[in-house]
Design an enzyme around this catalytic site. Sequence first.
Site, PDB file in Angstrom:
ATOM      1  CE  LYS A   1       5.254  -0.542   6.662  1.00 49.35           C
ATOM      2  NZ  LYS A   1       6.258  -1.386   7.310  1.00 49.35           N
TER       3      LYS A   1
ATOM      4  CE1 TYR B   1       0.715   0.388   4.449  1.00 47.05           C
ATOM      5  CE2 TYR B   1      -0.912  -1.370   4.630  1.00 47.05           C
ATOM      6  CZ  TYR B   1       0.080  -0.573   5.194  1.00 47.05           C
ATOM      7  OH  TYR B   1       0.428  -0.757   6.507  1.00 47.05           O
TER       8      TYR B   1
HETATM    9  C1  HXC Z   1      -6.659   4.505  17.008  1.00 49.43           C
HETATM   10  C2  HXC Z   1      -4.639   4.411  18.157  1.00 49.43           C
HETATM   11  C3  HXC Z   1      -4.681   2.984  18.141  1.00 49.43           C
HETATM   12  C4  HXC Z   1      -5.814   2.349  17.512  1.00 49.43           C
HETATM   13  C5  HXC Z   1      -2.863   3.631  19.140  1.00 49.43           C
HETATM   14  N1  HXC Z   1      -3.488   4.748  18.776  1.00 49.43           N
HETATM   15  N2  HXC Z   1      -3.557   2.537  18.767  1.00 49.43           N
HETATM   16  N3  HXC Z   1      -5.605   5.148  17.596  1.00 49.43           N
HETATM   17  N4  HXC Z   1      -6.748   3.147  16.944  1.00 49.43           N
HETATM   18  N5  HXC Z   1      -5.926   1.025  17.471  1.00 49.43           N
HETATM   19  C6  HXC Z   1      -3.066   6.112  19.025  1.00 49.43           C
HETATM   20  C7  HXC Z   1      -3.050   6.384  20.512  1.00 49.43           C
HETATM   21  O1  HXC Z   1      -4.356   6.713  20.974  1.00 49.43           O
HETATM   22  C8  HXC Z   1      -2.105   7.564  20.608  1.00 49.43           C
HETATM   23  O2  HXC Z   1      -2.729   8.762  20.224  1.00 49.43           O
HETATM   24  C9  HXC Z   1      -1.080   7.246  19.530  1.00 49.43           C
HETATM   25  O3  HXC Z   1      -1.718   6.319  18.619  1.00 49.43           O
HETATM   26  C10 HXC Z   1       0.173   6.633  20.081  1.00 49.43           C
HETATM   27  O4  HXC Z   1      -0.183   5.477  20.803  1.00 49.43           O
HETATM   28  P1  HXC Z   1       0.752   4.906  21.967  1.00 49.43           P
HETATM   29  O5  HXC Z   1       0.235   3.581  22.351  1.00 49.43           O
HETATM   30  O6  HXC Z   1       0.888   5.942  23.031  1.00 49.43           O
HETATM   31  O7  HXC Z   1       2.165   4.838  21.239  1.00 49.43           O
HETATM   32  P2  HXC Z   1       3.248   3.753  21.241  1.00 49.43           P
HETATM   33  O8  HXC Z   1       3.346   3.065  22.564  1.00 49.43           O
HETATM   34  O9  HXC Z   1       4.457   4.393  20.709  1.00 49.43           O
HETATM   35  O10 HXC Z   1       2.682   2.667  20.218  1.00 49.43           O
HETATM   36  C11 HXC Z   1       2.852   2.788  18.853  1.00 49.43           C
HETATM   37  C12 HXC Z   1       1.739   2.083  18.124  1.00 49.43           C
HETATM   38  C13 HXC Z   1       1.601   0.638  18.596  1.00 49.43           C
HETATM   39  C14 HXC Z   1       2.024   2.134  16.616  1.00 49.43           C
HETATM   40  C15 HXC Z   1       0.466   2.828  18.373  1.00 49.43           C
HETATM   41  O11 HXC Z   1       0.477   0.022  17.987  1.00 49.43           O
HETATM   42  C16 HXC Z   1       2.813  -0.184  18.312  1.00 49.43           C
HETATM   43  O12 HXC Z   1       3.906   0.097  18.762  1.00 49.43           O
HETATM   44  N6  HXC Z   1       2.696  -1.241  17.585  1.00 49.43           N
HETATM   45  C17 HXC Z   1       3.864  -2.086  17.246  1.00 49.43           C
HETATM   46  C18 HXC Z   1       3.466  -3.373  16.708  1.00 49.43           C
HETATM   47  C19 HXC Z   1       2.668  -3.239  15.454  1.00 49.43           C
HETATM   48  O13 HXC Z   1       1.839  -2.351  15.286  1.00 49.43           O
HETATM   49  N7  HXC Z   1       2.925  -4.164  14.551  1.00 49.43           N
HETATM   50  C20 HXC Z   1       2.114  -4.270  13.388  1.00 49.43           C
HETATM   51  C21 HXC Z   1       2.912  -3.964  12.241  1.00 49.43           C
HETATM   52  S1  HXC Z   1       2.166  -4.712  10.864  1.00 49.43           S
HETATM   53  P3  HXC Z   1      -3.360   9.819  21.324  1.00 49.43           P
HETATM   54  O14 HXC Z   1      -3.817  10.959  20.491  1.00 49.43           O
HETATM   55  O15 HXC Z   1      -4.479   9.087  22.015  1.00 49.43           O
HETATM   56  O16 HXC Z   1      -2.238  10.166  22.254  1.00 49.43           O
HETATM   57  C22 HXC Z   1       2.509  -3.762   9.569  1.00 49.43           C
HETATM   58  C23 HXC Z   1       2.311  -4.468   8.246  1.00 49.43           C
HETATM   59  C24 HXC Z   1       1.409  -3.768   7.362  1.00 49.43           C
HETATM   60  O17 HXC Z   1       2.907  -2.651   9.669  1.00 49.43           O
HETATM   61  C25 HXC Z   1       1.288  -4.427   5.993  1.00 49.43           C
HETATM   62  C26 HXC Z   1       0.309  -5.536   5.875  1.00 49.43           C
HETATM   63  C27 HXC Z   1       0.153  -6.089   4.483  1.00 49.43           C
END
Ligand code: HXC
Length: 266
Positions: free
Chosen positions: A160, A145
Amino acid sequence: MESLAGRAYLVTGGGTGIGAATALHLARLGASVTVIGRREKPLETVAAEVERQGGGALAHPADVRDPEAVNAAVEAALDRFGRIDGLVNNAAGNFVTPAERLSPNGWRAVVDIVLNGTWNCTSAVARHLIDAGRPGSVVSVIATYAWTGHPGTVHSAAAKAGVVAMTRTLAVEWARYGIRLNCIAPGPTETEGAGNALWATPEDEERVLASVPLNRFATAPEIGDLAGLLLSDRAGYVTGTVLTVDGGQSLGAQIYGPPVNATTVT
Ligand code: HXC
């Protein structure tokens, strides 16, 4: 099979999923690996598994958003293994949300991990390679994407796409140093992180699967396998490319005519 014997690589997001599978694969090819991620425990588990297989491993907790922490990880890898030959930028953050509901902090978190984190790691490793006068290779894990776009992922898609532009730019700029940079664009891959973020319910999972012509998810080891190939000398003339590994998903689903699928053609 390509050999990475005697080489040393960093893998970000190396504690789980594609990163862990990649680290284990590189170790099987003879490389030492430094796995980087925010949580120490999964890193330690991967490092222990590499060592159990007889490879060299270092678990180094660091947030790729922090340039100082990334520099410290590079120093630690050099202290431990005496060399660095490249990097796999695999760390990512993602969640699906309507763009109009995405908060500034949500945008910032994902772009910071994916785009700035990739730059922090790539530039730190490349500076070392350039100073040491050594060739090297960088592979960044992106998503299709980045060029098709995809509703609900504006933060991740934009970041990305930035990684693709970074890769193409640096592939030309740093070719004179013998540094190759490429991307891998996996389709939906069976990992806990991706599953939780992108297909949380059985219905979502079924819908994602139906979008893949090869009718299955990728496995993390098959992505790691191709990352190893791109890092190796067998790909020595490959730079600035994106290797799409998505089972045909990004080519689009059937729209016209009666349904044609695996069942009807066999
Ligand atoms: C809406 C969300 C949310 C959700 C987090 N936020 N999750 N908003 N829906 N599900 C918002 C929070 O409310 C906050 O905003 C801000 O994002 C930051 O969130 P934090 O949890 O405080 O940040 P952090 O601890 O740094 O976490 C980062 C993250 C988290 C991206 C939000 O999900 C993460 O670290 N994930 C890592 C693992 C991951 O996602 N892996 C998947 C990758 S797969 P506010 O305004 O409330 O402060 C991938 C492949 C894609 O990328 C391709 C597929 C084909």
